[in-house]
Design a protein around this motif. Structure first.
Motif, PDB file in Angstrom:
ATOM      1  N   MET A  18       4.431   2.304  11.541  1.00 15.11           N
ATOM      2  CA  MET A  18       4.690   1.419  10.678  1.00 15.11           C
ATOM      3  C   MET A  18       4.860   1.581   9.263  1.00 15.11           C
ATOM      4  N   PHE A  19       5.585   1.140   8.382  1.00 10.46           N
ATOM      5  CA  PHE A  19       5.914   1.313   7.017  1.00 10.46           C
ATOM      6  C   PHE A  19       6.111   0.205   6.253  1.00 10.46           C
ATOM      7  N   VAL A  20       5.389  -0.009   5.006  1.00 13.81           N
ATOM      8  CA  VAL A  20       5.699  -1.145   4.013  1.00 13.81           C
ATOM      9  C   VAL A  20       6.312  -0.692   3.120  1.00 13.81           C
ATOM     10  N   TYR A  21       7.617  -1.538   2.832  1.00 14.55           N
ATOM     11  CA  TYR A  21       8.484  -1.409   1.621  1.00 14.55           C
ATOM     12  C   TYR A  21       8.266  -2.412   0.755  1.00 14.55           C
ATOM     13  N   GLY A  22       8.589  -2.029  -0.533  1.00 13.37           N
ATOM     14  CA  GLY A  22       8.372  -2.877  -1.725  1.00 13.37           C
ATOM     15  C   GLY A  22       6.924  -3.319  -2.237  1.00 13.37           C
ATOM     16  N   MET A  23       5.972  -2.577  -1.631  1.00 18.44           N
ATOM     17  CA  MET A  23       4.686  -2.983  -1.916  1.00 18.44           C
ATOM     18  C   MET A  23       4.425  -2.182  -3.564  1.00 18.44           C
ATOM     19  N   HIS A  24       4.496  -3.092  -4.529  1.00 13.90           N
ATOM     20  CA  HIS A  24       3.977  -2.539  -6.077  1.00 13.90           C
ATOM     21  C   HIS A  24       2.611  -2.374  -6.106  1.00 13.90           C
ATOM     22  N   VAL A  25       2.312  -0.946  -6.274  1.00 13.23           N
ATOM     23  CA  VAL A  25       0.844  -0.649  -6.891  1.00 13.23           C
ATOM     24  C   VAL A  25       1.137  -0.044  -8.178  1.00 13.23           C
ATOM     25  N   SER A  26       0.864  -0.488  -9.264  1.00 10.86           N
ATOM     26  CA  SER A  26       1.044  -0.157 -10.729  1.00 10.86           C
ATOM     27  C   SER A  26       0.262   1.242 -10.879  1.00 10.86           C
ATOM     28  N   PRO A  27       0.786   2.191 -11.663  1.00 15.79           N
ATOM     29  CA  PRO A  27       0.304   3.348 -11.803  1.00 15.79           C
ATOM     30  C   PRO A  27      -1.093   3.218 -12.536  1.00 15.79           C
TER      31      PRO A  27
END
Length: 156
Positions: free
Chosen positions: A60-69
């Protein structure tokens, strides 16, 4: 001596998923992350509004999950929108893959939170809502808001 359980610390919540989908079941999955991403999540810098989950080759992979630098991460920071692997048991993944094969089902991330020091994602097995379902939900929410407002006015 009983162990103290620390409460779950919510990092991100996907309200849009509850608006766009009927959530039939919810599962908990771990996330494979790098060090600076975990530090950024501890600071609450995460968004899962536009994210979705796919099953590929039994993983399973999650796409578009934004974790800020991470601010102090310099060269160790990864791409904020990189694809992240979700960690679940193989039999759970195969069961979900079978459900997704049915018409109308999809997987969406509902929440990102810390549980016992580890980052977890709540994965929802969801069916899409039609426009009239969304309108009904909005109408119910407005009715509830109105009754709460009237109740508050009467009790003053």
């Amino acid at each position: 001596m009983a162990q103290k359980r620390e409460p779950q610390k919510l990092v991100a919540n996907n309200k849009k998923a509850y608006h766009d989908y009927f959530i039939d079941e919810a599962y908990e999955a771990g996330v494979a992350l790098h060090g600076t991403e975990v530090k950024s999540l501890r600071m609450g810098k995460c968004s899962i509004k536009e994210s979705f989950i796919r099953i590929e080759n039994g993983e399973m992979f999650v796409y578009g999950m934004h974790v800020s630098p991470y601010e102090k991460g310099n060269i160790f920071n990864k791409d904020p929108l990189r694809v992240k692997k979700l960690l679940m048991h193989k039999h759970e993944i195969s069961r979900l893959a079978g459900k997704i094969a049915e018409k109308g089902y999809t997987l969406v991330p509902l929440q990102v939170y810390f549980k016992e020091g580890k980052v977890k994602v709540e994965v929802g097995l969801a069916r899409g809502k039609k426009l009239y379902d969304k309108r009904q939900d909005i109408a119910k929410k407005d009715m509830r808001r109105e009754t709460e407002r009237e109740f508050k006015i009467k009790n003053i």
